[in-house]
Design a protein around this motif. Structure first.
Motif, mmCIF file in Angstrom:
data_model
loop_
_atom_site.group_PDB
_atom_site.id
_atom_site.type_symbol
_atom_site.label_atom_id
_atom_site.label_comp_id
_atom_site.label_asym_id
_atom_site.label_seq_id
_atom_site.Cartn_x
_atom_site.Cartn_y
_atom_site.Cartn_z
ATOM 1 N N UNK A 28 0.821 -1.216 0.000
ATOM 2 C CA UNK A 28 0.000 0.000 0.000
ATOM 3 C C UNK A 28 0.848 1.257 0.000
ATOM 4 N N UNK A 29 0.329 2.317 -0.614
ATOM 5 C CA UNK A 29 1.045 3.590 -0.638
ATOM 6 C C UNK A 29 0.691 4.450 0.556
ATOM 7 N N UNK A 30 1.676 5.015 1.224
ATOM 8 C CA UNK A 30 1.400 5.969 2.283
ATOM 9 C C UNK A 30 0.811 7.233 1.690
ATOM 10 N N UNK A 31 0.031 7.918 2.486
ATOM 11 C CA UNK A 31 -0.502 9.194 2.037
ATOM 12 C C UNK A 31 -1.666 9.026 1.082
ATOM 13 N N UNK A 35 -7.138 0.474 -4.258
ATOM 14 C CA UNK A 35 -7.750 -0.830 -4.180
ATOM 15 C C UNK A 35 -6.750 -1.946 -4.297
ATOM 16 N N UNK A 36 -7.072 -2.943 -5.135
ATOM 17 C CA UNK A 36 -6.260 -4.142 -5.239
ATOM 18 C C UNK A 36 -4.844 -3.876 -5.690
ATOM 19 N N UNK A 37 -3.998 -4.925 -5.578
ATOM 20 C CA UNK A 37 -2.570 -4.750 -5.777
ATOM 21 C C UNK A 37 -2.158 -4.658 -7.230
ATOM 22 N N UNK A 38 -0.874 -4.380 -7.439
ATOM 23 C CA UNK A 38 -0.316 -4.337 -8.779
ATOM 24 C C UNK A 38 -0.280 -2.936 -9.346
ATOM 25 N N UNK A 39 0.556 -2.754 -10.375
ATOM 26 C CA UNK A 39 0.661 -1.448 -11.011
ATOM 27 C C UNK A 39 -0.618 -1.069 -11.745
ATOM 28 N N UNK A 40 -1.456 -2.052 -12.060
ATOM 29 C CA UNK A 40 -2.717 -1.766 -12.751
ATOM 30 C C UNK A 40 -3.867 -1.542 -11.787
ATOM 31 N N UNK A 281 9.237 2.189 -7.902
ATOM 32 C CA UNK A 281 8.559 3.350 -8.492
ATOM 33 C C UNK A 281 7.717 4.023 -7.425
ATOM 34 N N UNK A 282 7.727 5.337 -7.443
ATOM 35 C CA UNK A 282 6.846 6.127 -6.585
ATOM 36 C C UNK A 282 6.120 7.105 -7.495
ATOM 37 N N UNK A 283 4.811 7.194 -7.321
ATOM 38 C CA UNK A 283 3.984 7.955 -8.264
ATOM 39 C C UNK A 283 2.960 8.786 -7.493
ATOM 40 N N UNK A 284 2.965 10.080 -7.736
ATOM 41 C CA UNK A 284 2.009 10.999 -7.125
ATOM 42 C C UNK A 284 0.960 11.366 -8.172
ATOM 43 N N UNK A 285 -0.301 11.145 -7.826
ATOM 44 C CA UNK A 285 -1.409 11.488 -8.720
ATOM 45 C C UNK A 285 -2.055 12.764 -8.199
ATOM 46 N N UNK A 375 3.230 3.503 -4.309
ATOM 47 C CA UNK A 375 4.583 2.971 -4.408
ATOM 48 C C UNK A 375 4.543 1.520 -4.881
ATOM 49 N N UNK A 376 5.575 1.147 -5.604
ATOM 50 C CA UNK A 376 5.762 -0.246 -6.002
ATOM 51 C C UNK A 376 7.234 -0.567 -5.794
#
Length: 435
Positions: A28-31, A35-40, A281-285, A375-376
Motif C-alpha cells: 500500500x502507498x502511504x498518504x 484498491x487491489x494490488x499491482x501497477x494496474x 517506483x513512486x507515483x504521485x497522482x 509505491x511499487x
C-alpha cells in the motif's frame, strides 16, 4: 495479494485443482492508498476508476486487445491521438511527429536526421538478439552521435535505471520502439493510444467474473506465507493460516517476494535470481483545477527537474470524465532504499513543487484539489548487458513450481500487454504440452 486456485476441468487432460497461482502481496502507498494490488490497481476520482500508475495501450498490443475482446469490452475502447514532449533546459519541445524531431533544436540538424534514421531502423529491425551485447550508449553514440545520446537517451535511462543506465542493452530500446511503429496513423505522423472507457479496473473486474464462472476461486487480500514442498516437488502453499494443496504452483510475484517464501532451492539458481535487480517506483497522482503540461507524456532531459516524468492523463482522456479535474502523474524510479520512496504524499509533492513551476511557471499549490501517492517496490527489472542469458526459465528446479513474472518479458517493456503475452507463452510452452 491474490491467490487463484485454478480448476483443470476446462482444459483437456488436466485434472481439477491442477494449479495454484500466486500474485504476491499488496504494497500500500502511504498518504493515500487504493484498491487491489499491482501497477494496474485503481482508485476512484469523483466516482470514476483511475489507475494508480499511468496506463494506456497501443494498437499493436494484440494480447491485451484479445483479452479485452474476449471479455466483451471492445466497444468500450477509446482511441485517441497522443502527444509527447521533451523538457530540456527550461523549455517544452514537441516530440510527437517526425517533423517535431526535425525541429528539435537541442540537437544539431544532422543529428536530428541521424536520430530519425536510427529510430526508423529499430522499427524495421525484426531480430534484436545482436543488440543484447551492446549498450544503448555505445549503439546510439555510434549510429547517431555521442551528443544525441547524452541529450535524448541518457537522461531517460538514468531516470529509469539510476546508476545502471550505462549498462542497459540497446535491445531494451528496440523493445520499446519496434512494437510501436504500427500504433501510428497512416503515414506515421501521429501515434494513437487506447484507453478503456471506465478505466482498466473494468477489465480486471470482468476478468474476475469470467474466472469465477469457470470455477476459479480467487482469494483476494490473502498473501502466500510459504510454498509447501515434499521430496523436491511443490505441493501447495500456506496462505491465511491455511494449507492449500495442489498439483502445481505458479508464482507471478517479483523475484524477491518469490525467494522470500520459496522452498529450499539450489544455491546457484537462487543466487542467479537474487542477482537480478529491480527499480522501485513512486507515483504521485494530482487532481488539479488547471492543466500543468501542454502534452500527454512529458519526458525530462533537464537536470534541474527532480521528477522522472510528467504524464497529464487528461491531455489524453477528457477531463469531463473526472468532473472537469485535470489528472497529472508525477513519478520517479528509485532504489527501494532511496528516501524518495518513503516520503509521505505532502512531502513528496513539496520536494517536486519547484520543478512543477519550472515546467509551468503559472502553476500554484492552490490548483491542487487532491493528491494520492502510490509505491511499487519492484516496479521494473534492470535489464543489464547480456540479460538474455540471465533471464530465468519458467520451470524452477523444484518440480511443479513455476516462476512467471516481468523478469521474463525482455527485451520488451513492462506493461499490461507484455504481461498478458507472457501468460499466453507460459501456457503454450508449459501447460498445453502436458494436456
Amino acid at each position: 495479494g491474490l491467490l487463484a486456485v485454478v480448476p483443470g476441468g476446462g482444459t483437456p487432460g488436466v485434472r481439477a485443482g491442477t494449479a495454484l497461482a500466486w500474485g504476491g502481496p499488496v504494497f500500500p502507498g502511504r498518504g493515500g492508498g487504493g484498491g487491489g494490488g499491482g501497477l494496474a490497481g485503481s482508485f476512484r476520482v469523483g466516482g470514476v476508476w483511475l489507475e494508480r500508475f499511468y496506463h494506456h495501450i497501443f494498437k499493436t498490443d494484440t494480447a491485451i486487445l484479445g483479452l479485452i475482446d474476449e471479455l466483451g469490452l471492445s466497444k468500450r475502447l477509446l482511441w485517441r491521438p497522443s502527444s509527447i514532449g521533451f523538457f530540456h533546459r527550461g523549455a517544452v519541445h514537441p516530440f510527437t511527429t517526425p517533423w517535431d524531431l526535425l525541429r528539435f533544436s537541442p540537437l544539431r540538424f544532422a543529428d536530428r536526421v541521424r536520430l530519425g534514421l536510427a529510430v526508423r531502423r529499430f522499427q524495421r529491425m525484426e531480430e534484436w538478439e545482436e543488440l543484447d551485447g551492446v549498450t544503448c550508449a555505445d549503439w546510439f553514440s555510434a549510429q547517431v552521435s555521442p551528443a544525441a545520446y547524452r541529450t535524448v537517451w541518457e537522461p531517460l535511462l538514468r531516470l529509469k535505471f539510476g546508476d545502471a543506465a550505462g549498462r542497459i542493452p540497446a535491445s531494451w530500446i528496440w523493445g520499446r520502439i519496434h512494437p510501436r511503429a504500427r500504433s501510428r496513423s497512416r503515414g506515421g505522423m501521429r501515434e494513437e493510444l487506447g484507453y478503456l472507457d471506465g478505466g482498466f479496473e473494468l477489465m480486471l473486474e470482468r476478468l474476475k467474473e469470467a474466472l469465477a464462472r469457470r470455477g476459479v476461486r480467487l482469494l483476494e487480500g490473502t498473501a502466500a506465507e510459504y510454498i509447501i514442498s515434499e521430496r523436491d516437488r511443490a505441493r501447495g502453499v500456506v496462505a491465511g493460516g491455511r494449507e492449500l494443496f495442489c498439483d502445481s504452483v505458479v508464482c507471478t510475484a517479483p523475484i524477491p517476494a518469490f525467494l522470500a517464501i520459496a522452498p529450499p532451492l539450489p544455491r546457484d539458481y537462487a543466487d542467479a535470481l537474487a542477482g537480478i535487480r529491480y527499480q522501485a517506483a513512486v507515483c504521485l497522482v494530482l487532481e488539479c483545477a488547471e492543466g500543468v503540461s501542454p502534452v500527454y507524456w512529458l519526458n525530462i532531459s533537464d537536470p534541474a527537474v527532480t521528477f522522472g516524468g510528467l504524464i497529464e492523463h487528461t491531455n489524453f482522456v477528457s477531463p469531463a470524465r473526472y468532473g472537469g479535474s485535470r489528472i497529472v502523474y508525477l513519478f520517479n524510479y528509485v532504489r527501494e532504499d532511496d528516501p524518495l520512496f518513503r516520503m509521505p504524499a505532502e512531502e513528496y509533492y513539496a520536494f517536486h513543487e519547484e520543478s512543477l513551476k519550472r515546467v509551468n511557471p503559472s502553476f500554484r499549490r492552490e490548483q491542487v484539489k487532491g493528491m494520492r501517492l502510490f509505491r511499487a517496490p519492484h516496479a521494473t527489472v534492470v535489464y543489464t548487458l547480456g540479460y538474455r542469458k540471465a533471464m530465468p526459465p519458467f520451470a524452477t528446479p523444484v518440480k511443479g513450481l513455476y516462476l512467471v513474472n516481468t523478469s521474463q518479458i525482455y527485451p520488451y517493456d513492462r506493461n499490461m500487454n507484455n504481461c498478458a503475452a507472457l501468460g499466453e507463452r507460459f501456457v503454450s510452452e508449459t501447460i498445453l504440452p502436458r494436456a
